[in-house]
Design an enzyme around this catalytic site. Structure first.
Site, PDB file in Angstrom:
ATOM      1  N   HIS A 125     -90.794  11.004 -17.493  1.00 33.18           N
ATOM      2  CA  HIS A 125     -90.310  12.078 -16.625  1.00 33.18           C
ATOM      3  C   HIS A 125     -88.795  12.148 -16.710  1.00 33.18           C
ATOM      4  O   HIS A 125     -88.114  11.129 -16.591  1.00 33.18           O
ATOM      5  CB  HIS A 125     -90.734  11.830 -15.174  1.00 33.18           C
ATOM      6  CG  HIS A 125     -90.174  12.816 -14.203  1.00 33.18           C
ATOM      7  ND1 HIS A 125     -89.303  12.474 -13.195  1.00 33.18           N
ATOM      8  CD2 HIS A 125     -90.349  14.158 -14.094  1.00 33.18           C
ATOM      9  CE1 HIS A 125     -88.971  13.548 -12.501  1.00 33.18           C
ATOM     10  NE2 HIS A 125     -89.602  14.582 -13.030  1.00 33.18           N
ATOM     11  N   SER A 126     -88.263  13.348 -16.949  1.00 35.76           N
ATOM     12  CA  SER A 126     -86.817  13.567 -16.970  1.00 35.76           C
ATOM     13  C   SER A 126     -86.149  12.667 -18.016  1.00 35.76           C
ATOM     14  O   SER A 126     -86.509  12.703 -19.188  1.00 35.76           O
ATOM     15  CB  SER A 126     -86.256  13.346 -15.558  1.00 35.76           C
ATOM     16  OG  SER A 126     -84.917  13.744 -15.466  1.00 35.76           O
ATOM     17  N   LEU A 127     -85.192  11.850 -17.604  1.00 33.84           N
ATOM     18  CA  LEU A 127     -84.517  10.962 -18.555  1.00 33.84           C
ATOM     19  C   LEU A 127     -85.483   9.966 -19.182  1.00 33.84           C
ATOM     20  O   LEU A 127     -85.277   9.533 -20.323  1.00 33.84           O
ATOM     21  CB  LEU A 127     -83.386  10.222 -17.847  1.00 33.84           C
ATOM     22  CG  LEU A 127     -82.531   9.282 -18.708  1.00 33.84           C
ATOM     23  CD1 LEU A 127     -81.831  10.037 -19.820  1.00 33.84           C
ATOM     24  CD2 LEU A 127     -81.528   8.524 -17.847  1.00 33.84           C
ATOM     25  N   SER A 175     -88.332  10.587 -20.359  1.00 32.74           N
ATOM     26  CA  SER A 175     -88.900  11.190 -21.564  1.00 32.74           C
ATOM     27  C   SER A 175     -87.934  11.076 -22.748  1.00 32.74           C
ATOM     28  O   SER A 175     -88.366  10.866 -23.886  1.00 32.74           O
ATOM     29  CB  SER A 175     -89.240  12.660 -21.301  1.00 32.74           C
ATOM     30  OG  SER A 175     -88.062  13.415 -21.027  1.00 32.74           O
TER      31      SER A 175
END
Length: 774
Positions: free
Chosen positions: A382-384, A386
């Site tokens: 999720h977010s960073l 990923s």
């Protein structure tokens, strides 16, 4: 609750002495607190009041007293929620296992795995411990009696000793069929057994008042219930024992993962619960046939390692933080700075090592606890998180897992610094050509002076030849950088300052050393297009920090990115295009899932197929339809199209009537063709062409979606679509700015997202998806 009934009044306390009073003969005006104790619990069975309702004169007139049935215990655990202790029940399967373990435990400690084997309960210690993540132990109780006050939302269990004493008094009352009995506990609580269905508890008061004459006037009573079946407790369903797939979930920046500031552990628990519910509704037939078990989701936490005492980064940042707006600065230091830490060589190495080691540790522990598991493993970021997984997966090796991990631990962060020919060829995987090069007395320096013609004459094939030439070019530019020529963006060049004796470089503009600048510019442009970018050996083209990327202990089946900024980071790193043939070395499937209003999410497909404008794939609603407001929008679009076509049809009819009118002068026509006929044909052909173009532009949503699925978008997801967009909720469509932050944090509770993961996982297992009837 008073001190005697709180968590501290647990199983380690000695059993209190209870005074039992018979209230059946008490006059209505006699206060309860003035009644003299008549008998102890142990002596109640020996004598009864002759004036009680159970006297011998009335025995034949009353029905037989009900037989006493032992209470069925249920096990609960304590969880801290909003600074309050909340008691939650185990599933019936877990409770039965705990009860069975207690009956066979003896004096030795017994450990029982519960909640999908994510927790262990030490039965005699009455403590519950997390297995896969750091979490403090929580208290466990074997519960039989419960209470609830007027302000309580749920029933709370009594301590085990208190429940035991209540059960003994209840057993005596049922056996003798004597009720309206008062139980005084040493801690001050008073419990009155009015009848089997009405049992009340009264709290003690600190100050006695002459106006206070009975427990009902002292305080508002609590309702007391016996057995878990008599209270409104939501007992969770047990989880299937068979695990079909394992998923690791990596969080983004900061310690909180959703709008309620919950941790990654709590968010993953919600996602797991949603997946279990969807399996029961959308894969019911597979569960009945025994082909569907469950998917296990495990959280991966790297934030605590970065901000822990080992790095000391929080103390360093705190020393330079301004004292004003302290809450905002604390939020920035604890959350937003993670983005900058990841672009730092020092802390990027810490983050990547933590994620890889945590994933490998969890994978090893999971295999140890589930030796029968033979399913595949996937990763979610999720977010960073990923982006971290993307960089890890682009730097994985395709050989055997253990050998790759050993090589990854021993590998030089910058393999271009090889000083031996054999070492360089081994790093490139071309050691079979070592004998050929040594036969002509070539070392690494002489190899650097060879061109493609020389390598062709030596009989080296095209593929290895291109690898060697690429290695030579990169090594040349790396040596230039170490000698003082800084690698800058095209148009800038670093040259030594002639006014100083030191070799430190200075930046100059213009056409100085234009040949070197042209070569560097050409090289950088070539490196900004994958798969020409060598993710393993060179970091200038994509801007990856030069660190040692560790190897994972498994090959992931699928990589899911939630609200991912991967596309933006790759573009900022200088990567303009992803080669359609590029795939992760060890992962063959990739999904980029995002909310349409997510301010952090970026697309991937335009970097692969830049020549066509592809709309992202719309993720279906988990109930099998589009949201109502989206259907309404499409209906209005079709209505406007039909209205436009009707206007064009009316215009065509009017034009046909006009061209039939006589005109003074007309252009020449061909033989056998009238002017009206020619004008009519031209008008009809133009109108038909325009109408056809309108119909092509506004296709039905279903046909457009089917067409989008058939488009081949590179090999990053095996030729399938990569970008998938969620449907916004109706309230979100009113103002997308208000829900921007929430949109970035919505994935953990999104049933649509969970269903997409399950469909991808079980499609590969050959299990059909079923849409439940609404």
């Amino acid at each position: 609750m008073s001190e005697g009934l709180g968590p501290e009044g647990g199983h380690s306390q000695p059993a209190p002495t209870i005074t039992v009073q018979d209230l059946s003969d008490r006059p209505a005006h006699t206060p309860l607190d003035r009644i003299t104790p008549v008998e102890q619990v142990s002596g109640v069975v020996e004598e009864t009041s002759p004036s009680s309702t159970s006297s011998f004169e009335l025995v034949d007139m009353e029905p037989a007293p009900p037989l006493y049935q032992p209470v069925q215990p249920h096990w609960f655990y304590c969880r801290r929620v909003d600074s309050k202790d909340v008691w939650l029940p185990f599933s019936r399967e877990d409770s039965e296992r705990l009860e069975q373990a207690l009956s066979t435990a003896g004096e030795e400690e017994v450990v029982v795995a519960v909640e999908g084997e994510r927790y262990d309960v030490r039965v005699r210690e009455r403590q519950r411990y997390a297995v896969y993540w750091e979490q403090g132990p929580s208290e466990v109780r074997r519960c039989t009696w419960f209470y609830k006050g007027d302000k309580d939302t749920r029933y709370m269990p009594y301590p085990e000793e208190f429940s035991t004493n209540l059960e003994e008094a209840y057993m005596i009352a049922v056996t003798l069929d004597e009720w309206k009995r008062k139980l005084d506990f040493p801690s001050g609580e008073t419990v009155i057994l009015h009848n089997p269905k009405l049992i009340m508890q009264y709290q003690p008061i600190t100050l006695q008042d002459e106006w206070v004459s009975s427990p009902s006037e002292q305080t508002r009573p609590r309702t007391v219930k016996r057995g878990v079946d008599n209270i409104t407790a939501e007992i969770p369903d047990g989880e299937p024992e068979t695990i079909d797939h394992l998923v690791f979930m990596v969080h983004g920046i900061g310690p909180a993962c959703d709008i309620r500031f919950r941790s990654i552990i709590q968010c993953v628990n919600d996602f797991r619960s949603a997946s279990l519910s969807l399996l029961g509704s959308h894969y019911r037939r597979g569960q009945e046939e025994g082909r569907v078990g469950r998917v296990e989701f495990l959280p991966v936490n790297w934030h605590s390692a970065l901000h822990g005492d080992a790095t000391g980064v929080d103390e360093d940042i705190q020393r330079i933080t301004l004292p004003s707006i302290s809450r905002l600065r604390h939020f920035t230091n604890d959350t937003l700075l993670d983005l900058f830490f990841y672009n730092s060589p020092t802390y990027c190495q810490t983050i990547v090592d933590t994620v890889a080691s945590e994933v490998n540790k969890l994978h090893s522990l999971f295999k140890h606890r589930h030796p029968e598991f033979t399913g595949a493993v996937s990763v979610v970021g999720h977010s960073l998180g990923s982006l971290i997984l993307f960089d890890l997966l682009t730097n994985q090796k395709t050989g055997s897992g253990e050998a790759d991990r050993d090589e990854g631990r021993n590998r030089d962060p910058c393999p271009l610094t090889c000083d031996a020919l054999e070492q360089a060829l081994c790093r490139m995987g071309l050691q079979e050509h070592l004998a050929t090069l040594q036969s002509v007395d070539l070392d690494l320096d002489s190899l650097a002076m060879c061109d493609e013609t020389d390598l062709t004459e030596l009989g080296i094939p095209l593929g290895p030849r291109k690898k060697i030439l690429s290695f030579i070019r990169k090594r040349h530019f790396l040596q230039e950088g170490r000698q003082g020529t800084v690698l800058l963006a095209p148009g800038l060049q670093a040259l030594p300052d002639p006014s100083e004796d030191s070799p430190s470089p200075t930046v100059s503009f213009g056409n100085q050393s234009s040949e070197a600048s042209a070569r560097r510019q050409q090289f950088l442009r070539a490196q900004s297009i994958t798969s020409a970018v060598d993710y393993e050996y060179f970091d200038v083209g994509i801007g990856q920090v030069s660190i040692n990327y560790p190897q994972l202990a498994f090959h992931p089946q699928t990589f899911f990115a939630f609200g991912s900024p991967i596309g933006m980071f790759l573009t900022v790193r200088g990567l303009k295009r992803i080669d359609p043939n590029y795939t992760f070395p060890t992962c063959k499937n990739f999904y980029n899932i995002y909310h349409p209003f997510d301010p952090v999410a970026y697309r991937i497909e335009p970097m692969i197929v830049s020549e066509s404008d592809l709309e992202p794939m719309l993720i279906p609603h988990h109930k099998g339809r589009k949201r109502m407001h989206l259907e309404l929008k499409e209906s209005l679009t079709r209505m406007s199209t039909d209205l436009k076509n009707n206007v064009l049809g009316s215009f065509r009819t009017a034009w046909q009537s006009l061209v039939r009118m006589p005109v003074a002068a007309l252009p020449p026509v061909e033989d056998g063709e009238t002017t009206a006929e020619r004008s009519l044909q031209e008008t009809e052909s133009n109108t038909y062409a325009h109408t056809q173009s309108v119909h092509e532009e506004v296709e039905s949503p279903g046909s457009a979606e089917d067409k989008g699925r058939q488009v081949k978008v590179g090999m990053l997801n095996g030729g399938r679509r990569i970008d998938y967009v969620l449907q916004e909720a109706p309230i979100e469509s009113f103002n997308e700015y208000l829900f921007a932050i929430q949109s970035h944090l919505c994935y953990w509770e999104s049933e649509d997202t969970a269903l997409l993961l399950l469909k991808e996982i079980y499609d590969k297992l050959g299990v059909a998806f079923e849409q439940p009837q609404q």
